[in-house]
Design a protein around this motif. Structure first.
Motif, PDB file in Angstrom:
ATOM      1  N   ASP A 109       0.814  -1.214   0.000  1.00 21.91           N
ATOM      2  CA  ASP A 109       0.000   0.000   0.000  1.00 21.91           C
ATOM      3  C   ASP A 109       0.851   1.270   0.000  1.00 21.91           C
ATOM      4  O   ASP A 109       0.334   2.350  -0.306  1.00 21.91           O
ATOM      5  N   ARG A 110       2.111   1.160   0.346  1.00 20.35           N
ATOM      6  CA  ARG A 110       2.986   2.336   0.391  1.00 20.35           C
ATOM      7  C   ARG A 110       3.964   2.372  -0.795  1.00 20.35           C
ATOM      8  O   ARG A 110       4.926   3.137  -0.773  1.00 20.35           O
ATOM      9  N   ASP A 112       9.307   4.208   4.896  1.00 16.61           N
ATOM     10  CA  ASP A 112       8.050   3.877   5.579  1.00 16.61           C
ATOM     11  C   ASP A 112       7.360   2.658   4.991  1.00 16.61           C
ATOM     12  O   ASP A 112       6.438   2.107   5.603  1.00 16.61           O
ATOM     13  N   ALA A 113       7.771   2.211   3.803  1.00 14.01           N
ATOM     14  CA  ALA A 113       7.167   1.023   3.198  1.00 14.01           C
ATOM     15  C   ALA A 113       7.854  -0.264   3.626  1.00 14.01           C
ATOM     16  O   ALA A 113       7.334  -1.354   3.372  1.00 14.01           O
ATOM     17  N   PHE A 158       9.791   2.963  -3.549  1.00 16.12           N
ATOM     18  CA  PHE A 158       9.266   3.147  -2.180  1.00 16.12           C
ATOM     19  C   PHE A 158      10.347   3.731  -1.289  1.00 16.12           C
ATOM     20  O   PHE A 158      11.544   3.673  -1.598  1.00 16.12           O
TER      21      PHE A 158
END
Length: 574
Positions: free
Chosen positions: A532-533, A551-552, A548
């Protein structure tokens, strides 16, 4: 043998046709996987870094092949200043040079007309057209082996000509520092010695002078030393493990062990493997095989030393690669030029054979019908499996349609040629159709397929995602990613396991998480990344490419090491 004005005009027309067939499309596409981006990247790095002695692939040295092709590509760029042209220029020049050598040797051994037919046989061979329109090492090594054989034949069959003999040994050495197998040119000496001892005619007159024969060894070794001595001297002087490992790898793992099958053994095939290659990949020259064998048998009875040396060399080369554990179709391509020279008298005898022209016409009509039928079927939308494969490759319906329109044009060209030349000139009809096919491929199909085959669009998307101040590190990357990147990219090695690359990349992200990104092949990192990231950079060569930031990355997650079978399957994505 004197060359008439008509002979020179025939050669000029042949080279013009070769320039059209082999050169069509140069400048219209980027390097295609798997090998072309690798060599182009190494050449580009040479130009940018100024280090031409030790090839680099990203941050690490590239020890898989000697640097000869990459040197020529880099030199071509310094002349033309356009990589889309420079990376293919050595193959084009090698193809033209090979044809000239075949023409001249067959002309001297047999007749000017036989030389022209032999060169046409080489140019029209499917493998020749396919390989010499690509930026691989094989076209260059084929030219070098042909040049070495040409020079040796000038001495052994048309001599004595000692300078040609020494030149042949020297060029064979250049072949060794191009791909290792350049030494096979010297196998020509074995059938010569046997035929000479048997007293066969057609060989150079008595020569003697053993010391002159012995000078071939320093000529051969001297060519190898041009690269080996400075490379080894610098590697030993620097004393760094990276350079010492490069020297060990390129001198042993990529030569003797590769032939023995310890490296590259996954290409292993049965002893019969090259039979279909000689029939199908050398087509349409293979149409003359049966008649050629009869002529060779007659030459054997007449004790023709020319055929003994040429056919004997081809047989030894075939045996050499048959005994090797690793086998690929392209390995026997260096046989093609000398095989055509050996078949030159047969081609001359068959030039007006009715059966040959009828067969060639039928094949031209068949090829045209097949191409028209396949393109019509694909354009009608009924070929669901093909469409699914193309979508997987990144080609959409609106891009697929123009490609098959070009395929339809190629099929029509075969049929038009058949209608123009008809049965009495079926061979020209077939040759015209094949030539049109390669032109259509170069100027029509390849440019349309280029976006899906290369990573140019993916890398442009990655550049936009990172923004002007972003930094990108690559994980589980391909050479084409770095080659086509619009900005400098970071990497933690190419040969290193993706798990190691990912671990080091994550640590690198932590140093500046707000502006640093990972660019990665999704299958290699998805176990430790929050989907989702992720920002999708695009598809290329059946892979998804992700962008990415920190945070992913799932905290504490570690990628598993790949098993050998998984690594091999993973690499097949190219």
């Amino acid at each position: 043998m004197n060359t008439t004005a008509a002979d020179r005009r025939a050669l000029a027309w042949l080279l013009l046709a070769a320039l059209l067939v082999l050169g069509a499309g140069i400048g219209l596409r980027d390097p295609w996987p798997s090998d072309e981006p690798r060599f182009a990247l190494v050449a580009k790095t040479m130009v940018e870094s100024g280090d031409w002695l030790f090839p680099r692939r990203g941050s690490e040295l590239y020890p898989d092949k000697p640097p000869m092709l990459m040197w020529l590509q880099a030199a071509s760029y310094l002349i033309v200043r356009e990589w889309r042209v420079a990376f293919l220029l050595p193959s084009l020049l090698a193809g033209l040079g090979t044809l000239v050598l075949v023409w001249d040797l067959a002309r001297r051994l047999w007749s000017p007309r036989a030389g022209l037919l032999a060169a046409i046989g080489v140019l029209s061979a499917l493998m020749f057209g396919f390989q010499f329109k690509r930026a691989q090492i094989d076209p260059l090594i084929t030219f070098e082996i042909t040049l070495a054989c040409y020079a040796l034949a000038r001495h052994l069959l048309l001599g004595p000509a000692w300078r040609w003999y020494w030149a042949g040994c020297f060029v064979a050495g250049l072949g060794v520092i191009t791909k290792g197998v350049g030494v096979i040119a010297l196998l020509m000496l074995l059938p010569y010695v046997l035929a000479r001892r048997a007293g066969w005619p057609g060989l150079a007159r008595k020569q003697g002078d053993g010391w002159r024969w012995a000078l071939g060894a320093p000529a051969f070794l001297g060519a190898i030393a041009l690269w080996l001595v400075p490379m080894a001297s610098v590697a030993l002087t620097r004393g760094q493990p990276e350079y010492l490992d490069y020297m060990r790898n390129i001198l042993f793992d990529q030569t003797a062990r590769r032939y023995a099958g310890q490296v590259g053994g996954h290409y292993g095939k049965g002893w019969w493997y090259f039979g279909p290659v000689l029939l199908l990949h050398f087509f349409p020259l293979s149409l003359a095989y049966v008649a050629g064998v009869r002529d060779w048998a007659a030459g054997w009875r007449e004790r023709d030393g020319r055929l003994a040396v040429l056919v004997g060399w081809c047989a030894l080369v075939l045996l050499f690669f048959t005994l090797a554990a690793g086998k690929r179709e392209v390995y026997v391509m260096p046989m093609l030029p000398m095989l055509a020279v050996a078949l030159a008298p047969t081609l001359l005898r068959l030039e007006h054979a009715a059966w040959l022209h009828r067969t060639a016409l039928a094949l031209a009509v068949g090829f045209g019908a097949v191409l028209l039928g396949l393109s019509a079927w694909a354009l009608s939308g009924r070929w669901a499996r093909l469409q699914a494969t193309m979508l997987e490759r990144g080609l959409h319906a609106d891009e697929l349609r123009p490609i098959f329109i070009w395929v339809l044009v190629a099929g029509a060209a075969f049929l038009v040629a058949a209608a123009v030349f008809r049965a009495r000139r079926g061979v020209p009809a077939l040759l015209a159709g094949l030539g049109a096919f390669w032109v259509v491929w170069g100027v029509g199909v390849a440019p349309l397929a280029n976006p899906s085959v290369t990573s140019a669009e993916v890398m442009q998307a990655a550049d936009r995602i990172a923004g002007p101040d972003g930094e990108i590190v690559m994980v589980a990357w391909k050479e084409q990613n770095l080659l086509m990147a619009p900005r400098p990219m970071h990497d933690f090695g190419f040969r290193n396991e993706p798990a190691e690359q990912f671990e080091r990349a994550v640590a690198w992200l932590r140093e500046a998480p707000e502006r640093r990104w990972i660019f990665a092949r999704h299958v290699a990192v998805q176990a430790c990344v929050d989907r989702d990231r992720v920002t999708l950079a695009g598809h290329a060569n059946r892979w998804q490419w992700w962008m990415f930031q920190l945070d992913a990355v799932r905290p504490g997650c570690r990628l598993p090491l790949r098993r050998p079978a998984e690594a091999a399957a993973d690499d097949e994505g190219d």
